[in-house]
Design a protein around this motif. Structure first.
Motif, PDB file in Angstrom:
ATOM      1  N   ILE A  50       0.960  -0.964  -0.017  1.00  0.00           N
ATOM      2  CA  ILE A  50       0.222  -0.112   0.227  1.00  0.00           C
ATOM      3  C   ILE A  50       0.875   1.307  -0.020  1.00  0.00           C
ATOM      4  CG2 ILE A  50      -1.577   1.432   1.392  1.00  0.00           C
ATOM      5  CD1 ILE A  50      -2.960  -1.196   2.191  1.00  0.00           C
ATOM      6  N   LYS A  51       1.946   1.322   0.868  1.00  0.00           N
ATOM      7  CA  LYS A  51       2.915   2.416   0.786  1.00  0.00           C
ATOM      8  C   LYS A  51       3.402   2.610  -0.313  1.00  0.00           C
ATOM      9  CE  LYS A  51       3.763   1.871   5.926  1.00  0.00           C
ATOM     10  NZ  LYS A  51       4.671   1.526   6.752  1.00  0.00           N
ATOM     11  N   THR A  57       2.645   5.775  -7.370  1.00  0.00           N
ATOM     12  CA  THR A  57       1.628   6.416  -8.152  1.00  0.00           C
ATOM     13  C   THR A  57       1.771   8.043  -8.025  1.00  0.00           C
ATOM     14  OG1 THR A  57       0.083   4.683  -7.781  1.00  0.00           O
ATOM     15  CG2 THR A  57      -0.804   6.862  -8.608  1.00  0.00           C
ATOM     16  N   LEU A  58       1.969   8.428  -6.887  1.00  0.00           N
ATOM     17  CA  LEU A  58       2.035  10.011  -6.426  1.00  0.00           C
ATOM     18  C   LEU A  58       3.564  10.491  -6.752  1.00  0.00           C
ATOM     19  CD1 LEU A  58      -0.253  10.514  -3.732  1.00  0.00           C
ATOM     20  CD2 LEU A  58      -0.710  10.864  -6.146  1.00  0.00           C
ATOM     21  N   MET A 301      -7.524  16.563  -2.566  1.00  0.00           N
ATOM     22  CA  MET A 301      -8.268  15.114  -2.364  1.00  0.00           C
ATOM     23  C   MET A 301      -8.259  14.319  -3.553  1.00  0.00           C
ATOM     24  SD  MET A 301      -9.962  13.080  -0.474  1.00  0.00           S
ATOM     25  CE  MET A 301     -10.030  14.122   0.966  1.00  0.00           C
ATOM     26  N   ILE A 302      -8.293  14.928  -4.369  1.00  0.00           N
ATOM     27  CA  ILE A 302      -8.012  14.315  -5.808  1.00  0.00           C
ATOM     28  C   ILE A 302      -6.613  13.479  -5.803  1.00  0.00           C
ATOM     29  CG2 ILE A 302      -7.443  14.544  -8.364  1.00  0.00           C
ATOM     30  CD1 ILE A 302      -9.274  16.959  -8.017  1.00  0.00           C
ATOM     31  N   LEU A 303      -5.492  14.048  -5.277  1.00  0.00           N
ATOM     32  CA  LEU A 303      -4.280  13.438  -5.364  1.00  0.00           C
ATOM     33  C   LEU A 303      -4.427  12.136  -4.446  1.00  0.00           C
ATOM     34  CD1 LEU A 303      -1.713  16.442  -5.062  1.00  0.00           C
ATOM     35  CD2 LEU A 303      -2.108  14.645  -6.987  1.00  0.00           C
ATOM     36  N   GLY A 309      -6.121   4.646  -5.515  1.00  0.00           N
ATOM     37  CA  GLY A 309      -6.183   3.652  -6.410  1.00  0.00           C
ATOM     38  C   GLY A 309      -4.757   3.106  -6.831  1.00  0.00           C
ATOM     39  N   GLY A 310      -3.678   3.841  -6.840  1.00  0.00           N
ATOM     40  CA  GLY A 310      -2.433   3.275  -6.705  1.00  0.00           C
ATOM     41  C   GLY A 310      -2.062   2.153  -5.865  1.00  0.00           C
ATOM     42  N   ALA A 311      -2.779   2.432  -4.593  1.00  0.00           N
ATOM     43  CA  ALA A 311      -2.459   1.250  -3.667  1.00  0.00           C
ATOM     44  C   ALA A 311      -3.108   0.070  -3.787  1.00  0.00           C
ATOM     45  CB  ALA A 311      -2.811   1.793  -2.371  1.00  0.00           C
ATOM     46  N   PHE A 312      -4.154   0.180  -4.240  1.00  0.00           N
ATOM     47  CA  PHE A 312      -5.055  -1.012  -4.507  1.00  0.00           C
ATOM     48  C   PHE A 312      -4.548  -1.944  -5.849  1.00  0.00           C
ATOM     49  CE2 PHE A 312      -9.555  -2.575  -6.306  1.00  0.00           C
ATOM     50  CZ  PHE A 312      -9.393  -3.784  -5.751  1.00  0.00           C
TER      51      PHE A 312
END
Length: 439
Positions: A50-51, A57-58, A301-303, A309-312
């Motif tokens: 998850i991390k 992603t970010l 919040m969008i970020l 989504g990237g964690a999933f």
């Protein structure tokens, strides 16, 4: 069993968000935890996934989206977006405004990653919708279609470029074939499909568009507005040209790669916009900085949701779902183009990330080229097309589209997910037809 667990995770995510109205970011993190544990991952490894998923992603995307939002807010607040919108409406006419957006999106999409082009073009889309008084998706869908097609079909985007390298495909031919197939695909997924979405008429999100009507004197010129907004496009295009035209080790290449890097290109564009859209328009430095601060508040919040989504997605990758799907597809005797597309499509639906699906499918399908004699260039496009099919809740791009256009999950599926599927299927059909023509 792994795919059944993924299905449970997606169903749970929809339940949490639609039935219980849970915040998207929190829901995505909870579902990622549950799916990871059910897939047999140790709890500590789930947390690591998850991390790394959020961070991966970010990592660069946060900077790119941040700088893009700053540029977009400066463009809107100085009247530049209104200038571009009114000029395009005058030139194309309200009835042809979709084609102006398609041409702009296709041009921008050649050089920009999807997320960058999406963020940079949003102020234009919002301005056009508000100024011409037309539904937001009527211009938003053609813009997204143009950007998504270039992202999936054409180098120098990460997916097609990586696959072309794996397949040893000729980059020039890939670009040529991809461009030929991209034109009808964009038309069908953009201007044609958007006409079926007239029932979804959302207002322009507050804070992302300046509703103020500027006078002729207040607005910068069309040339200044366009060229300032296109600074990232020009810099990244020059980088792509330099990488293709110059030999390795050339003295200019490191500078082209530095200034053409998406982060550097968007930063430079913001610095230029501070002058052209701010100081040169008579605004104080403090006023310009206030605009920049407001732009970041809007996308916070969008970020987070994109990071969720990237964690999933990362949990699905690390739990071995991708390898399981790959093993199911081995040993098939169907057309190599269809098989390559199918592998990428299944991976995309299960994992979310188009780039991950494309690169994974490229590695699986690479032996097919030698054994079947399939065109490596068409194989690149087939995999790229498969990798964009039916974006849904495990894809950060799904949430990007949903949040910026202020849609519900079902409205996002009806618009964005179907749009992506049209692009994917059109790409496959185009590859099959072109293969018949050149073989």
């Amino acid at each position: 069993m792994p795919l059944f667990i993924v299905a449970i995770g997606v169903a749970l995510l929809l339940l949490l968000m639609i039935r219980f109205k849970l915040n998207g970011f929190i829901a995505l993190i909870l579902v990622a935890l549950i799916v990871g544990v059910l897939e047999g991952m140790p709890v500590s490894k789930v947390l690591v996934s998850i991390k790394s998923g959020v961070g991966g992603t970010l990592g660069s995307l946060a900077l790119i989206i941040g700088f893009g939002a700053m540029l977009g807010k400066l463009l809107a607040d100085c009247g530049g977006a209104q200038r571009i919108a009114t000029t395009l409406i005058d030139k194309f006419g309200k009835q042809n405004i979709q084609w102006a957006v398609v041409v702009t999106g296709f041009t921008v999409g050649f050089a920009l990653f999807y997320e960058i082009g999406f963020v940079l073009m949003l102020p234009l889309v919002f301005s056009l919708a508000a100024t011409a008084r037309i539904p937001l998706l009527y211009v938003g869908v053609p813009m997204a279609a143009a950007l998504s097609v270039t992202h999936g079909f054409l180098p120098p985007h990460p997916g097609p470029t990586a696959i072309a390298t794996i397949f040893h495909a000729d980059m020039g031919k890939t670009l040529l074939y991809g461009a030929i197939l991209a034109v009808p695909t964009v038309i069908l997924a953009g201007p044609v499909y958007s006409r079926f979405l007239k029932g979804i008429d959302k207002p322009v999100p507050e804070g992302l568009y300046n509703p103020k009507i500027f006078t002729e004197q207040e607005m910068p010129t069309f040339a200044v507005s366009v060229w300032t907004a296109l600074v990232p496009v020009v810099l990244m295009a020059l980088r792509a040209v330099a990488e293709m035209a110059l030999p390795a080790g050339h003295v200019i290449l490191p500078y082209a790669e530095f200034f053409g890097d998406p982060i550097m290109a968007t930063l430079i564009s913001v610095l230029i916009a501070i002058f052209t859209f701010g100081i040169n328009r008579g605004r104080s430095v403090q006023q310009v900085m206030d605009t920049i601060s407001d732009s970041i508040k809007i996308i916070a919040m969008i970020l987070l949701i994109i990071g969720g989504g990237g964690a999933f997605k990362q949990v699905l990758v690390d739990s071995g779902v991708g390898n399981y799907i790959a093993s199911l597809m081995e040993g098939s005797s169907i057309s190599p183009l269809l098989l390559a597309w199918s592998i990428a499509a299944v991976l995309r639906i299960a994992l979310g990330s188009a780039t991950v699906a494309a690169i994974t499918a490229g590695g699986i399908a690479a032996p097919l080229i030698a054994t079947t004699g399939a065109s490596p260039e068409l194989m690149v496009i087939a995999v790229g097309a498969g990798s964009v099919i039916f974006s849904h809740v495990n894809d950060p791009g799904f949430w990007l589209f949903k949040e910026y256009f202020n849609l519900t999950i079902m409205e996002t599926i009806k618009s964005w997910s179907v749009l992506e599927t049209i692009i994917s299927v059109c790409g496959l059909i185009g590859c099959l037809l072109m293969n018949m023509a050149i073989s």
